[in-house]
Enzyme design. Structure first.
Site, mmCIF file in Angstrom:
data_model
loop_
_atom_site.group_PDB
_atom_site.id
_atom_site.type_symbol
_atom_site.label_atom_id
_atom_site.label_comp_id
_atom_site.label_asym_id
_atom_site.label_seq_id
_atom_site.Cartn_x
_atom_site.Cartn_y
_atom_site.Cartn_z
ATOM 1 N N TYR A 26 116.688 0.193 78.734
ATOM 2 C CA TYR A 26 116.755 0.182 77.278
ATOM 3 C C TYR A 26 116.133 -1.053 76.634
ATOM 4 O O TYR A 26 116.017 -1.135 75.421
ATOM 5 C CB TYR A 26 118.213 0.356 76.825
ATOM 6 C CG TYR A 26 118.808 1.612 77.400
ATOM 7 C CD1 TYR A 26 118.333 2.866 77.023
ATOM 8 C CD2 TYR A 26 119.796 1.550 78.361
ATOM 9 C CE1 TYR A 26 118.847 4.020 77.570
ATOM 10 C CE2 TYR A 26 120.319 2.710 78.917
ATOM 11 C CZ TYR A 26 119.839 3.934 78.517
ATOM 12 O OH TYR A 26 120.347 5.081 79.062
ATOM 13 N N HIS A 103 115.762 9.764 72.649
ATOM 14 C CA HIS A 103 116.138 9.220 73.959
ATOM 15 C C HIS A 103 115.266 7.986 74.147
ATOM 16 O O HIS A 103 114.038 8.104 74.209
ATOM 17 C CB HIS A 103 115.850 10.202 75.096
ATOM 18 C CG HIS A 103 116.714 11.415 75.087
ATOM 19 N ND1 HIS A 103 118.005 11.406 75.566
ATOM 20 C CD2 HIS A 103 116.467 12.671 74.670
ATOM 21 C CE1 HIS A 103 118.511 12.625 75.447
ATOM 22 N NE2 HIS A 103 117.600 13.407 74.895
#
Length: 149
Positions: A26, A103
């Site tokens: 991330y 996402h």
């Protein structure tokens, strides 16, 4: 004069941990950093933005339902609930507002269970693997979809 578009961004479980492991899937930006970037993007395109996060499925459903009367469209990153929540899917479907699913990581380079999301069947579009900029692109896409750009 046309009223500004109202966009809600809803974030699910563990997205509040973004930025804690910069080497992870991330990246280094925190959810607060992403929220600030989204705010600037929306304002630059003449829209208002509400950016929220919860680790609780029922709260996310309440926020999606709020969008029925409080928003023109949604951006959602349901976190791990993206792969399992029929309740969130049903809320998105019932609210019937344009919505884009984000996402941050490329789910197709991860575990097999992440390759299918019941939410993807009811949203307007999906942005996958574009990192945090996927949120800003989703906001742009939503505004374009609503015919305001």
């Amino acid at each position: 004069m046309t009223a500004p578009l109202r966009i809600h961004v809803v974030n699910g479980p563990n997205t509040n941990l973004y930025g804690l492991d910069p080497a992870g899937p991330y990246g280094a930006l925190t959810l607060a950093d992403i929220g600030e970037r989204c705010q600037l993007k929306a304002e630059g395109l003449g829209a208002t933005l509400r950016f929220r996060q919860s680790n609780h499925e029922g709260v996310l459903i309440d926020w999606i339902q709020d969008a029925r009367t409080e928003a023109d469209g949604l951006v959602i990153n349901a976190g791990s609930l993206s792969y399992s929540s029929i309740a969130i899917r049903d809320a998105l479907s019932a609210v019937a507002k344009p919505s884009f699913q984000v996402h941050v990581s490329n789910v197709f380079r991860r575990e097999g269970f992440r390759h299918r999301s019941p939410l993807s069947e009811v949203v307007t579009g999906c942005l996958i693997g574009l990192g945090p900029s996927g949120y800003e692109i989703a906001i742009q896409a939503l505004i374009e979809h609503l015919g305001r750009v």
